[in-house]
Design a protein around this motif. Structure first.
Motif, PDB file in Angstrom:
ATOM      1  N   TYR A  36      63.348  47.071  36.181  1.00 15.30           N
ATOM      2  CA  TYR A  36      64.289  48.084  36.641  1.00 15.30           C
ATOM      3  C   TYR A  36      63.916  49.451  36.066  1.00 15.30           C
ATOM      4  CZ  TYR A  36      66.327  47.552  31.988  1.00 15.30           C
ATOM      5  OH  TYR A  36      66.522  47.507  30.626  1.00 15.30           O
ATOM      6  N   ASP A  37      64.447  50.469  36.720  1.00 18.66           N
ATOM      7  CA  ASP A  37      64.183  51.848  36.290  1.00 18.66           C
ATOM      8  C   ASP A  37      65.394  52.428  35.583  1.00 18.66           C
ATOM      9  OD1 ASP A  37      62.359  52.565  39.331  1.00 18.66           O
ATOM     10  OD2 ASP A  37      61.635  51.938  37.362  1.00 18.66           O
ATOM     11  N   VAL A  38      65.131  53.258  34.594  1.00 17.03           N
ATOM     12  CA  VAL A  38      66.215  53.940  33.876  1.00 17.03           C
ATOM     13  C   VAL A  38      65.889  55.425  33.841  1.00 17.03           C
ATOM     14  CG1 VAL A  38      67.365  54.181  31.647  1.00 17.03           C
ATOM     15  CG2 VAL A  38      66.553  51.947  32.375  1.00 17.03           C
ATOM     16  N   THR A  39      66.893  56.240  34.011  1.00 15.70           N
ATOM     17  CA  THR A  39      66.688  57.680  33.874  1.00 15.70           C
ATOM     18  C   THR A  39      67.595  58.215  32.772  1.00 15.70           C
ATOM     19  OG1 THR A  39      66.259  57.837  36.227  1.00 15.70           O
ATOM     20  CG2 THR A  39      66.771  59.876  35.091  1.00 15.70           C
ATOM     21  N   ASP A  40      67.020  58.991  31.887  1.00 12.43           N
ATOM     22  CA  ASP A  40      67.780  59.665  30.820  1.00 12.43           C
ATOM     23  C   ASP A  40      67.740  61.142  31.129  1.00 12.43           C
ATOM     24  OD1 ASP A  40      67.024  58.093  27.608  1.00 12.43           O
ATOM     25  OD2 ASP A  40      67.836  57.300  29.469  1.00 12.43           O
ATOM     26  N   THR A  41      68.885  61.778  31.075  1.00 11.24           N
ATOM     27  CA  THR A  41      68.849  63.241  31.152  1.00 11.24           C
ATOM     28  C   THR A  41      69.675  63.802  30.007  1.00 11.24           C
ATOM     29  OG1 THR A  41      70.626  63.057  32.765  1.00 11.24           O
ATOM     30  CG2 THR A  41      68.485  63.645  33.616  1.00 11.24           C
ATOM     31  N   GLY A  42      69.289  64.960  29.562  1.00  9.81           N
ATOM     32  CA  GLY A  42      70.041  65.540  28.455  1.00  9.81           C
ATOM     33  C   GLY A  42      69.879  67.046  28.436  1.00  9.81           C
ATOM     34  N   ALA A  43      70.837  67.689  27.781  1.00 12.07           N
ATOM     35  CA  ALA A  43      70.761  69.139  27.610  1.00 12.07           C
ATOM     36  C   ALA A  43      71.533  69.483  26.349  1.00 12.07           C
ATOM     37  CB  ALA A  43      71.368  69.862  28.813  1.00 12.07           C
ATOM     38  N   ASN A  44      71.111  70.523  25.657  1.00 12.24           N
ATOM     39  CA  ASN A  44      71.872  70.920  24.479  1.00 12.24           C
ATOM     40  C   ASN A  44      71.736  72.413  24.267  1.00 12.24           C
ATOM     41  OD1 ASN A  44      69.730  71.553  22.252  1.00 12.24           O
ATOM     42  ND2 ASN A  44      69.050  69.666  23.185  1.00 12.24           N
ATOM     43  N   LEU A  45      72.723  72.969  23.591  1.00 10.68           N
ATOM     44  CA  LEU A  45      72.728  74.389  23.265  1.00 10.68           C
ATOM     45  C   LEU A  45      73.304  74.527  21.857  1.00 10.68           C
ATOM     46  CD1 LEU A  45      72.207  77.217  24.505  1.00 10.68           C
ATOM     47  CD2 LEU A  45      74.636  77.304  25.044  1.00 10.68           C
ATOM     48  N   LEU A  46      72.601  75.236  20.997  1.00  4.03           N
ATOM     49  CA  LEU A  46      73.028  75.363  19.603  1.00  4.03           C
ATOM     50  C   LEU A  46      72.971  76.814  19.168  1.00  4.03           C
ATOM     51  CD1 LEU A  46      72.027  73.119  16.630  1.00  4.03           C
ATOM     52  CD2 LEU A  46      71.608  75.546  16.479  1.00  4.03           C
ATOM     53  N   GLY A  47      73.982  77.257  18.438  1.00  2.00           N
ATOM     54  CA  GLY A  47      73.972  78.608  17.894  1.00  2.00           C
ATOM     55  C   GLY A  47      74.246  78.532  16.403  1.00  2.00           C
ATOM     56  N   ARG A  48      73.529  79.327  15.638  1.00  5.01           N
ATOM     57  CA  ARG A  48      73.719  79.292  14.189  1.00  5.01           C
ATOM     58  C   ARG A  48      73.637  80.709  13.648  1.00  5.01           C
ATOM     59  NH1 ARG A  48      70.385  75.477  12.976  1.00  5.01           N
ATOM     60  NH2 ARG A  48      68.576  76.827  13.107  1.00  5.01           N
ATOM     61  N   GLY A  87      62.025  70.959  28.516  1.00  5.88           N
ATOM     62  CA  GLY A  87      61.819  72.390  28.384  1.00  5.88           C
ATOM     63  C   GLY A  87      62.908  72.976  27.514  1.00  5.88           C
ATOM     64  N   GLY A  88      62.654  74.129  26.954  1.00  4.37           N
ATOM     65  CA  GLY A  88      63.695  74.700  26.116  1.00  4.37           C
ATOM     66  C   GLY A  88      63.344  76.104  25.677  1.00  4.37           C
ATOM     67  N   PHE A  89      64.245  76.657  24.884  1.00  7.05           N
ATOM     68  CA  PHE A  89      64.043  78.001  24.399  1.00  7.05           C
ATOM     69  C   PHE A  89      64.619  78.118  23.007  1.00  7.05           C
ATOM     70  CE2 PHE A  89      68.142  80.173  24.005  1.00  7.05           C
ATOM     71  CZ  PHE A  89      68.980  79.208  24.547  1.00  7.05           C
ATOM     72  N   ARG A  90      64.187  79.186  22.323  1.00  5.60           N
ATOM     73  CA  ARG A  90      64.809  79.495  21.048  1.00  5.60           C
ATOM     74  C   ARG A  90      64.776  81.003  20.882  1.00  5.60           C
ATOM     75  NH1 ARG A  90      64.484  76.999  14.963  1.00  5.60           N
ATOM     76  NH2 ARG A  90      65.056  78.934  13.926  1.00  5.60           N
ATOM     77  N   MET A  91      65.871  81.561  20.407  1.00 10.30           N
ATOM     78  CA  MET A  91      65.925  82.986  20.180  1.00 10.30           C
ATOM     79  C   MET A  91      66.415  83.223  18.758  1.00 10.30           C
ATOM     80  SD  MET A  91      68.357  85.832  21.920  1.00 10.30           S
ATOM     81  CE  MET A  91      69.663  85.473  20.776  1.00 10.30           C
ATOM     82  N   ASP A  92      65.716  84.046  18.013  1.00  9.05           N
ATOM     83  CA  ASP A  92      66.137  84.371  16.656  1.00  9.05           C
ATOM     84  C   ASP A  92      66.315  85.869  16.547  1.00  9.05           C
ATOM     85  OD1 ASP A  92      64.087  81.827  16.115  1.00  9.05           O
ATOM     86  OD2 ASP A  92      65.904  81.847  14.887  1.00  9.05           O
ATOM     87  N   SER A  93      67.469  86.252  16.036  1.00 10.50           N
ATOM     88  CA  SER A  93      67.756  87.662  15.897  1.00 10.50           C
ATOM     89  C   SER A  93      67.947  87.958  14.426  1.00 10.50           C
ATOM     90  CB  SER A  93      69.023  87.992  16.683  1.00 10.50           C
ATOM     91  OG  SER A  93      69.295  89.362  16.612  1.00 10.50           O
ATOM     92  N   LEU A  94      67.236  88.973  13.941  1.00  8.70           N
ATOM     93  CA  LEU A  94      67.298  89.284  12.522  1.00  8.70           C
ATOM     94  C   LEU A  94      67.763  90.724  12.347  1.00  8.70           C
ATOM     95  CD1 LEU A  94      63.668  87.987  12.249  1.00  8.70           C
ATOM     96  CD2 LEU A  94      65.607  86.693  11.455  1.00  8.70           C
ATOM     97  N   LEU A 100      69.770  81.066  18.519  1.00  8.04           N
ATOM     98  CA  LEU A 100      70.323  80.375  19.682  1.00  8.04           C
ATOM     99  C   LEU A 100      69.200  79.535  20.257  1.00  8.04           C
ATOM    100  CD1 LEU A 100      72.932  80.282  21.457  1.00  8.04           C
ATOM    101  CD2 LEU A 100      71.830  81.945  22.942  1.00  8.04           C
ATOM    102  N   GLN A 101      69.439  78.254  20.465  1.00  9.76           N
ATOM    103  CA  GLN A 101      68.374  77.437  21.027  1.00  9.76           C
ATOM    104  C   GLN A 101      68.948  76.366  21.926  1.00  9.76           C
ATOM    105  OE1 GLN A 101      67.643  76.031  16.640  1.00  9.76           O
ATOM    106  NE2 GLN A 101      66.545  74.636  17.972  1.00  9.76           N
ATOM    107  N   GLY A 102      68.107  75.906  22.827  1.00 10.86           N
ATOM    108  CA  GLY A 102      68.582  74.869  23.737  1.00 10.86           C
ATOM    109  C   GLY A 102      67.403  74.154  24.367  1.00 10.86           C
ATOM    110  N   ASP A 103      67.663  72.939  24.838  1.00 13.66           N
ATOM    111  CA  ASP A 103      66.629  72.171  25.526  1.00 13.66           C
ATOM    112  C   ASP A 103      67.259  71.427  26.690  1.00 13.66           C
ATOM    113  OD1 ASP A 103      66.371  71.514  22.311  1.00 13.66           O
ATOM    114  OD2 ASP A 103      64.477  72.158  23.187  1.00 13.66           O
ATOM    115  N   VAL A 104      66.434  71.089  27.658  1.00  9.82           N
ATOM    116  CA  VAL A 104      66.857  70.134  28.696  1.00  9.82           C
ATOM    117  C   VAL A 104      65.741  69.112  28.813  1.00  9.82           C
ATOM    118  CG1 VAL A 104      68.358  71.597  30.094  1.00  9.82           C
ATOM    119  CG2 VAL A 104      65.914  71.662  30.474  1.00  9.82           C
ATOM    120  N   HIS A 105      66.090  67.885  29.128  1.00 10.61           N
ATOM    121  CA  HIS A 105      65.030  66.908  29.299  1.00 10.61           C
ATOM    122  C   HIS A 105      65.407  65.879  30.339  1.00 10.61           C
ATOM    123  CE1 HIS A 105      67.340  64.411  26.318  1.00 10.61           C
ATOM    124  NE2 HIS A 105      66.990  63.475  27.171  1.00 10.61           N
TER     125      HIS A 105
END
Lengths: 210, 669
Positions: B290-302, B246-253, B262-267
């Motif tokens: 065997y089982d493997v779990t990957d988790t991640g999150a990120n936040l970016l601003g430009r 899931g994630g979001f993105r916000m653009d301000s002009l 500003l954008q970010g995701d989690v997975h």
């Protein structure tokens, strides 16, 4: 396999300017209030930062008519309109109509679609878009010397004798002007406009001296 | 910024109540248009400067600018990606010339450009909206964990060849940039759902909304579930997996020619594998699930700002967290990155770009069942770099010479210098000839510099162990030429030819002398010891016989002359010698789409494993009854029941890619 729910991220902030126009009865306050009000409204008037290409070009084309001087006998009356001719069916045309309707100043601006060189020679500004650029050599050649601001946007527009040309740089619309062509057509381009041009050709292009 | 002329009303003060009320009415109109209630503002009322700063949003001119780039560039538009019916990012890259995509098993891929394909191909830099998704620990991309809302992908830009001068280390053979649309362009809601035989289930939703006059946002969530890849020996690999993102993105002009994003995701990805763990009892290897779990999150601003009509500044910062928990890899990675870039046109003849960046990574690799980094479980690395580039017009509009370099300092080898010189010539309109000479490097990383990896057991009881000893950069000196032409209106031809000279490539050497101990160890050193060269050509053809029918063909040829296999990255035979693809997209009337893809990949020899050549067919049929609905049926790999594409490391179990079909319904409102 278990699956955990990911977090939902929502942006909640709202940022809306709200303005109250107060009642002003006293003339002095009225004058001051008007001035302040205008300043305040002007400041909040949002200038768009992104827009479709043809909207921006339409804005430029209408502005060009306000910064170019045609020879003194071109217009038959003081309120005679400036005619913009667009070759072909182009989304720019619809937008120019909208822009032209909002022009306030000495001359109204009208726009029409032109299909023949004959029709184009009766306009004051002729625009040939990229899609129709195959006709540039013929049209701009035929219109050379006439008091018409010719505008194109292909790579060879200037070579075909046009006065101005749209170019895209860094994802913004810019323009170039050719002073040799404008003086051939007896047009005077305002210095104010030339100052913002991406490039001003003082010699005919195709002349490869730097 | 005040507009030069007012849209309506009169400037200045008016006497009398009637004039006053007219003024108020005018203000009201201005206010309501400022708050977006009525007509959009007229552009003719802006100043020339303001007009020249508006960023245009049409794609066509971008295509023209790309046609003049002195590099082997290919762009996949969002529309093309949609019509590929791709379910994963590597899938979307299958028809790109010069890029090798091979599916190892249900959730693992080998993706590389210009050779050296492997599960951990380390010479391709991949970015998502400017954020590097390259895992610095082992140098490669974990493709199963990388995803985004496909409908919102604006384009994927693929540059084959070294990108070190602009992008820094590890952009040795290519750069892939996945770019999503701004929130302003993705307003409204899209809901999609479907499923099929291999792509078992999918559900995705995105909601785009307006936050204020100049600020737009979107949020999305998606779930994908994949089935098991069939085994060459019969049955299925136990590798079904799913991911939730899931994630979001916000653009301000805001109104001063700057934009802020500003954008970010989690997975979270849940995977399952089987793996032959080394064992000291006969048969000396025990294949376990065997089982493997990957988790991640990120936040970016430009933040981007047009300083003037000729100059743009961009500032970007991001934070990325990634964790994988499994018996083979147990990693926790934090990344913090800052970048500043300035693009400006100076005079008539120079277009300058320069910038600086800083990246800090905190990487923890905890000892796992088969892998550990003795003495350095935790690696806190810093990367500092500056780059500069000048594109000079030698002959105005015709000949350009670009000289650029990136200079970086990394914690393993110190200062590295990656210069590039490019020449481009436009002999006629719609034609570009270009050439480039560049140097690029791939740096050692946390694993390659110190890992100890238990590979297998040599009977009766010696442990074969890979020992990482990378201590210098892998170097590439690349020579490229290309020609791009549009000979007639609806045809485009793009050719690129290259010769790559490599030095100090990281390879796993022949096993060394037995080291006595309990248990005794047969070491396989992983060191920078091999030189070699590759050469190749990539051809891309585009033909649009009718408005409704578009054809794209590509052919890639590659010759590799390198000795020695490498752990996770193949050698001479790891990338195909010939690769051929054709894509056809047809619009049948206004409501139907029929898209076809045919591809051929020649045989591979990865270490001791031979992968036969294959031909495959992909089909997509879509029905769009209205602007709101789309129903699509996608068939992938239809020619054979299953075919083999790439082995998994040293795992003797070979998974195959199955013939599969899935359906997808999307609703837009």
């Amino acid at each position: 396999m278990e699956v955990l729910r990911g977090d939902r991220i929502e942006v909640n902030s709202r940022d809306r300017a709200s303005w109250a126009i107060g009642r002003i009865s006293h003339r002095a306050f009225g004058l001051l209030g008007t001035a302040v009000l205008f300043l305040v409204v002007l400041a909040t008037r949002a200038q768009p930062s992104t827009a479709p290409e043809h909207d921006v070009k339409a804005g430029f084309l209408v502005k060009f008519t306000q910064y170019v001087a045609w020879p003194s006998n071109t217009f038959t009356a003081s309120r005679a309109p400036v005619v913009i001719g667009v070759l072909g069916e182009d989304p720019v045309l619809k937008r120019i109509e909208l822009e032209a309707a909002g022009v306030t100043g000495s001359r109204p601006v009208v726009v029409c679609r032109v299909g023949t060189v004959e029709e184009a020679s009766r306009c004051h500004l002729v625009f040939i878009s990229q899609a129709e650029s195959g006709n540039e050599a013929e049209w701009f050649g035929a219109l050379k010397g006439k008091p018409i601001l010719t505008v194109g946007e292909s790579d060879r527009t200037m070579e075909h004798g046009a006065v101005m040309r749209f170019v895209i740089k860094n994802k913004t619309v810019r323009f170039e002007a050719n002073l040799a062509a404008s003086s051939d057509n007896r047009l005077e381009l305002s210095e104010r406009m030339l100052a913002v041009a991406a490039k001003v050709y003082r010699r005919p292009p195709g002349d490869s001296s730097p | 910024m005040k507009p030069e002329r007012l849209q309506s009303g009169r400037g200045g003060v008016a006497d009398g109540w009637r004039s006053w009320s007219a003024v108020v009415a005018a203000c009201g109109e201005l206010v309501s248009s400022a708050t977006g209630a009525e007509d959009p503002p007229l552009f003719a009322n802006l100043s020339f400067e303001q007009l020249s700063r508006i960023e245009i949003t049409t794609a066509s001119k971008r295509a023209e600018a790309l046609a003049e780039t002195p590099a082997a560039v290919h762009v996949l538009t969002g529309e093309e990606i949609r019509r590929l019916g791709a379910t994963t990012l590597p899938d979307a890259l299958r028809y790109v010339p010069g890029v090798d995509v091979a599916m190892i098993n249900s959730s693992q891929w080998a993706v590389a450009a210009r050779g050296f394909n492997g599960q951990y191909a380390n010479q391709l830099l991949v970015m998502m909206d400017g954020r590097s998704i390259y895992n610095p620990a082992f140098g490669g991309v974990i493709w199963g964990a990388q995803d985004t809302f496909f409908e919102d992908i604006d384009r994927i830009e693929i540059v084959r060849g070294p990108g070190g001068a602009l992008w820094g280390a590890n952009a040795v053979n290519g750069v892939i940039n996945i770019l999503t649309k701004s929130a302003k362009e993705t307003q409204g809601t899209v809901v999609a759902a479907g499923g099929g035989s291999f792509y078992e289930a999918l559900a995705a939703v995105r909601h785009g909304f307006k936050i204020s006059e100049n600020t737009f946002g979107r949020v999305y969530a998606k779930y994908d579930q994949f089935g098991e890849a069939p085994l060459a020996t019969g049955g299925d690999t136990p590798d079904a997996w799913n991911r939730l993102q899931g994630g979001f993105r916000m653009d301000s002009l805001p109104g001063d020619a700057s934009t802020f994003t500003l954008q970010g995701d989690v997975h979270r990805v849940d995977q399952r594998f089987n793996y032959p763990f080394p064992s000291f009892t006969p048969p000396y290897s025990s294949t376990e699930i065997y089982d493997v779990t990957d988790t991640g999150a990120n936040l970016l601003g430009r933040w981007t700002r047009h300083l003037s009509s000729d100059s743009v500044v961009t500032v970007q910062a991001y934070y990325d967290f990634y964790e994988q928990e499994g018996p083979v890899l147990h990693q926790r990675l934090h990344t913090l990155d800052f970048d500043v870039q300035h693009n400006a046109e100076v005079g008539e003849r120079h277009a300058i770009a320069w910038g600086a960046g800083y990246r800090a990574t905190w990487d923890t690799i905890l000892p796992s069942r088969v892998m550990r980094v003795p003495g350095r479980e935790q690696a806190n690395d810093q990367l500092v770099g500056v780059f500069a580039q000048d594109e000079m017009a030698l002959v105005l509009e015709k000949v350009f010479f670009t000289l650029g370099t990136k200079v970086e300092h990394n914690d393993y080898t110190g200062w590295e210098f990656q210069p590039s010189g490019r020449l481009s010539w436009h002999p006629t309109e719609r034609q570009t000839v270009w050439g480039a000479v560049s140097r690029a490097v791939a740096t050692p990383n946390h694993l390659s510099s110190g890992v100890v990896y238990d590979l297998s057991v040599m009977p009766p009881g010696a442990l074969v162990q890979v020992r990482g000893g990378a201590d210098r950069v892998e170097e590439l000196l690349a020579y490229e030429v290309g020609h791009r032409i549009q000979p007639v209106e609806r045809v485009s031809v793009d050719v690129a030819v290259f010769y790559n000279d490599y030095d100090h490539l990281l390879v796993a050497e022949e096993p060394g002398a037995l080291i006595p101990g309990a248990p005794p160890v047969v070491p396989v050193y992983w060191v920078n010891s091999v030189s070699g060269h590759t050469c190749g050509a990539e051809l891309a053809l585009g033909w649009q016989p009718m408005d409704a029918w578009r054809l794209q063909g590509s052919y890639t040829w590659l010759e590799m002359n390198v000795d020695g296999a490498s752990v996770g990255r193949g050698d001479e035979g790891s990338s195909p010698r010939h690769k051929f693809g054709i894509r056809s997209t047809v619009d049948l009337g206004r409501h139907w789409e029929w898209d076809t893809g045919l591809r051929y990949v020649s045989e591979l020899e990865v270490g001791e494993v031979r992968v036969p050549a294959y031909v495959e067919l992909d089909l997509r049929l879509a029905w769009k009854p209205s602007a709101h609905w789309e129903v699509a049926v996608v068939g992938q790999n239809l020619l054979e029941g299953a075919h083999f594409e790439y082995p998994r490391g040293t795992n003797p179990v070979t998974s195959e890619v199955p013939r599969s079909v899935y359906g997808r319904v999307s609703w837009r409102f």
